[in-house]
Design an enzyme around this catalytic site. Structure first.
Site, PDB file in Angstrom:
ATOM      1  N   HIS A   1      -2.564  11.413   0.645  1.00 38.02           N
ATOM      2  CA  HIS A   1      -2.054  11.182   1.992  1.00 38.02           C
ATOM      3  C   HIS A   1      -1.425  12.506   2.456  1.00 38.02           C
ATOM      4  O   HIS A   1      -0.207  12.642   2.499  1.00 38.02           O
ATOM      5  CB  HIS A   1      -1.047  10.036   1.965  1.00 38.02           C
ATOM      6  CG  HIS A   1      -0.741   9.442   3.303  1.00 38.02           C
ATOM      7  ND1 HIS A   1      -0.930   8.104   3.607  1.00 38.02           N
ATOM      8  CD2 HIS A   1      -0.247   9.987   4.436  1.00 38.02           C
ATOM      9  CE1 HIS A   1      -0.552   7.865   4.847  1.00 38.02           C
ATOM     10  NE2 HIS A   1      -0.122   8.996   5.380  1.00 38.02           N
TER      11      HIS A   1
ATOM     12  N   TYR B   1      -3.704   2.581  16.061  1.00 44.46           N
ATOM     13  CA  TYR B   1      -2.438   2.680  16.785  1.00 44.46           C
ATOM     14  C   TYR B   1      -2.626   2.582  18.290  1.00 44.46           C
ATOM     15  O   TYR B   1      -1.831   1.956  18.975  1.00 44.46           O
ATOM     16  CB  TYR B   1      -1.727   4.001  16.439  1.00 44.46           C
ATOM     17  CG  TYR B   1      -1.225   3.998  15.021  1.00 44.46           C
ATOM     18  CD1 TYR B   1       0.025   3.491  14.708  1.00 44.46           C
ATOM     19  CD2 TYR B   1      -2.029   4.435  13.978  1.00 44.46           C
ATOM     20  CE1 TYR B   1       0.472   3.446  13.393  1.00 44.46           C
ATOM     21  CE2 TYR B   1      -1.592   4.392  12.663  1.00 44.46           C
ATOM     22  CZ  TYR B   1      -0.338   3.895  12.382  1.00 44.46           C
ATOM     23  OH  TYR B   1       0.105   3.837  11.084  1.00 44.46           O
TER      24      TYR B   1
ATOM     25  N   GLU C   1      -6.937   8.920   6.149  1.00 46.14           N
ATOM     26  CA  GLU C   1      -7.172   9.672   7.383  1.00 46.14           C
ATOM     27  C   GLU C   1      -7.641  11.107   7.127  1.00 46.14           C
ATOM     28  O   GLU C   1      -6.973  12.082   7.511  1.00 46.14           O
ATOM     29  CB  GLU C   1      -5.898   9.653   8.242  1.00 46.14           C
ATOM     30  CG  GLU C   1      -5.424   8.244   8.548  1.00 46.14           C
ATOM     31  CD  GLU C   1      -4.158   8.193   9.399  1.00 46.14           C
ATOM     32  OE1 GLU C   1      -3.472   9.218   9.534  1.00 46.14           O
ATOM     33  OE2 GLU C   1      -3.866   7.116   9.941  1.00 46.14           O
TER      34      GLU C   1
ATOM     35  N   ASN D   1      -7.217   2.268  10.405  1.00 48.60           N
ATOM     36  CA  ASN D   1      -5.841   2.509  10.871  1.00 48.60           C
ATOM     37  C   ASN D   1      -5.887   2.573  12.389  1.00 48.60           C
ATOM     38  O   ASN D   1      -6.560   3.447  12.952  1.00 48.60           O
ATOM     39  CB  ASN D   1      -5.304   3.839  10.332  1.00 48.60           C
ATOM     40  CG  ASN D   1      -5.139   3.823   8.817  1.00 48.60           C
ATOM     41  OD1 ASN D   1      -5.409   2.817   8.168  1.00 48.60           O
ATOM     42  ND2 ASN D   1      -4.682   4.925   8.260  1.00 48.60           N
TER      43      ASN D   1
ATOM     44  N   GLU E   1      -3.503   0.126   8.565  1.00 49.21           N
ATOM     45  CA  GLU E   1      -2.248   0.585   9.200  1.00 49.21           C
ATOM     46  C   GLU E   1      -2.241   0.116  10.644  1.00 49.21           C
ATOM     47  O   GLU E   1      -3.245   0.229  11.352  1.00 49.21           O
ATOM     48  CB  GLU E   1      -2.137   2.112   9.220  1.00 49.21           C
ATOM     49  CG  GLU E   1      -1.717   2.755   7.941  1.00 49.21           C
ATOM     50  CD  GLU E   1      -1.555   4.270   8.055  1.00 49.21           C
ATOM     51  OE1 GLU E   1      -1.257   4.787   9.162  1.00 49.21           O
ATOM     52  OE2 GLU E   1      -1.748   4.940   7.038  1.00 49.21           O
TER      53      GLU E   1
ATOM     54  N   ARG F   1       0.854  -1.192   0.000  1.00 51.58           N
ATOM     55  CA  ARG F   1       0.000   0.000   0.000  1.00 51.58           C
ATOM     56  C   ARG F   1       0.887   1.238   0.000  1.00 51.58           C
ATOM     57  O   ARG F   1       1.710   1.406   0.899  1.00 51.58           O
ATOM     58  CB  ARG F   1      -0.895  -0.020   1.252  1.00 51.58           C
ATOM     59  CG  ARG F   1      -1.811   1.133   1.316  1.00 51.58           C
ATOM     60  CD  ARG F   1      -2.663   1.251   2.566  1.00 51.58           C
ATOM     61  NE  ARG F   1      -2.978   2.667   2.635  1.00 51.58           N
ATOM     62  CZ  ARG F   1      -3.026   3.393   3.719  1.00 51.58           C
ATOM     63  NH1 ARG F   1      -2.831   2.842   4.900  1.00 51.58           N
ATOM     64  NH2 ARG F   1      -3.263   4.672   3.643  1.00 51.58           N
TER      65      ARG F   1
HETATM   66  O1  IFM Z   1       3.006   8.127   9.756  1.00 55.47           O
HETATM   67  C1  IFM Z   1       1.624   8.173   9.946  1.00 55.47           C
HETATM   68  C2  IFM Z   1       0.907   7.994   8.629  1.00 55.47           C
HETATM   69  O2  IFM Z   1       1.260   8.973   7.718  1.00 55.47           O
HETATM   70  C3  IFM Z   1      -0.591   8.064   8.831  1.00 55.47           C
HETATM   71  N1  IFM Z   1      -1.031   7.199   9.886  1.00 55.47           N
HETATM   72  C4  IFM Z   1      -0.322   7.250  11.143  1.00 55.47           C
HETATM   73  C5  IFM Z   1       1.177   7.086  10.896  1.00 55.47           C
HETATM   74  C6  IFM Z   1       1.942   7.130  12.233  1.00 55.47           C
HETATM   75  O3  IFM Z   1       1.730   8.347  12.878  1.00 55.47           O
END
Ligand code: IFM
Length: 451
Positions: free
Chosen positions: A124, A298, A169, A296, A356, A80
């Site tokens: 992006h 985290y 995002e 995505n 992600e 990706r």
């Molecule tokens: O690096 C970023 C990416 O550009 C978008 N999603 C989160 C990642 C980590 O912060």
């Protein structure tokens, strides 16, 4: 305890890694590329840590063949990446730049020659500066220019690329770019933030139609959202309500229109104020076009009531006794919570993919040239176990992409955060496969988590 069978992923599960153009390509002005808002923003003092820019980044533009070879060594079936709008259309509208298109042509061909399926993201964060000068995302016209760019890309690559992502995002662009000002274009204006958010979503739907109209092979078109479970800091009613408000603005503000065709009714008053004149009849029908949803993930956020914070009256907390990376709390169950919640609350007909997931933890070359990034392996393993738990609970998760293939430019945080499965020496730009890369390669080969 997980049974051995429970450690196997469904047949056909899609494995990949993700990157984005500005974070890795470099070659900021090569071959006719125009400036994007990140070129401008990163060159202005005080915007990025240490004044870092993506001028060179990790020079993927010139080293793409080596990078694809490394992907092949890892056994990656998919990749990706994002395309830089200003490489293809230097001022954001008008004629395409053949040399920019040629680069993505070469990249896609190289991937396919190594049996790696491209997942192409059109946007992006890197809006053409010329479009910013004309009003940027708060200007409705930008959405139509984005659809034109999508058409150009699908016309050129739609005979070989099947999987498309319109936006990565969108709420990060809207809020970090137009409310907190931490990201380009560095604006701090709530109305601009909401209008940008709406136009980003609108442009998703417009681009969806443009890709379908131009691609030679039937495309699947998605969007990737940064989604975060929001937990209250205490049992108090005030904290619970604060968490619900933050959830509305960080998750439901994009999930609801994309998957339900309506903004959250609870936000009606605020949106009437913020989107006055921007929300046109028929927009929500356009936004709702979606074949797959990229999640995505985290971390989670833990919030408490704080009357001093505008709009949300909520502020972040950092629970003690938990593990943290360089940026966020490490909270694997949040991924299960998110996936099951999306399935329960929306039952989307769109497929769900984890687009992600990754972690910034300090790492580096040991005396023998090896990168022993055990904490990243643990992070990935624990999150993949949560994906499996979600699959076992009935959520049809189709794939998983690690952020990121290579260490790269982490926006306002510069080059301090290393997310890669491949270590990059920023002096020499030499690449070294980390232990996490080897580990991920074994997971892909087995389609299962190792014991
Ligand atoms: O690096 C970023 C990416 O550009 C978008 N999603 C989160 C990642 C980590 O912060």
């Amino acid at each position: 305890m997980t049974t051995p069978a429970g450690r196997v992923f469904p047949a056909g599960f899609v494995w990949g890694v993700a990157t984005s153009a500005y974070q890795i390509e470099g070659a900021a002005a090569a071959d006719g590329k125009g400036p994007s808002i990140w070129d401008t923003f990163s060159h202005q003092p005080g915007h990025t840590r240490g004044g870092a820019t993506g001028d060179i980044a990790v020079d993927h533009y010139h080293r793409y063949a080596e990078d694809v070879r490394l992907m092949a060594e890892l056994g990656l079936p998919t990749y990706r990446f994002s395309t830089a709008w200003t490489r293809v259309v230097p001022t954001g509208s008008g004629p395409a730049n053949p040399l920019g298109l040629d680069f993505y042509d070469r990249l896609v061909d190289e991937l396919l020659a190594h049996h790696i399926e491209p997942y192409l993201t059109l946007f992006h964060y890197d809006l053409p500066q010329a479009l910013q000068d004309a009003g940027g995302w708060p200007n409705r016209d930008t959405a139509y220019r984005f659809a034109d760019y999508a058409h150009i890309m699908a016309e050129r690559l739609g005979d070989r690329v099947t999987h498309w992502i319109t936006h990565n995002e969108p709420l990060v662009t809207a809020f970090m770019g137009h409310l907190s000002g931490e990201h380009a274009p560095g604006i701090k204006d709530p109305t601009a933030a909401f209008q940008a958010g709406h136009h980003l979503l609108l442009s998703h739907g417009l681009a969806y139609a443009a890709i379908r109209g131009a691609a030679k092979r039937p495309p699947t078109i998605g969007i990737t959202l940064n989604l975060t479970p929001i937990h209250p800091a205490s049992d108090s009613e005030a904290d619970a309500q604060a968490a619900a408000r933050v959830d509305m603005l960080s998750n439901r503000l994009s999930l609801d229109p994309l998957l339900r065709g309506a903004y959250p009714p609870e936000l009606q008053g605020l949106l009437e104020l913020m989107l006055a004149g921007a929300l046109h009849e028929g927009d929500l029908e356009i936004i709702r076009r979606l074949d797959w949803l990229g999640v995505n993930y985290y971390s989670r956020a833990v919030v408490r009531y704080d009357p001093d914070v505008a709009f949300v009256e909520a502020g972040p907390t950092r629970p003690v006794g938990h593990e943290y990376s360089q940026m966020w709390e490490i909270y694997p169950p949040g991924l299960y919570e998110l996936l099951t919640r999306i399935w329960r609350d929306y039952a989307p007909s769109a497929e769900i993919v984890v687009a992600e997931n990754g972690v910034p933890v300090p790492d580096g070359l040991d005396f023998d040239g090896r990168v022993r990034d055990e904490r990243r392996i643990r992070y990935l393993r624990d999150h993949l176990a949560e994906v499996q738990r979600a699959v076992q609970a009935g959520v049809p998760v189709r794939g998983y992409f690690v952020w990121s293939l290579l260490d790269n430019f982490e926006w306002a945080l510069g080059y301090g955060m290393r997310f890669g499965l491949i270590y990059v020496d920023y002096e020499t730009l030499a690449r070294t496969l980390k232990d996490s890369g080897r580990w991920y390669s074994r997971v892909i080969a087995a389609n299962a988590l190792p014991d």
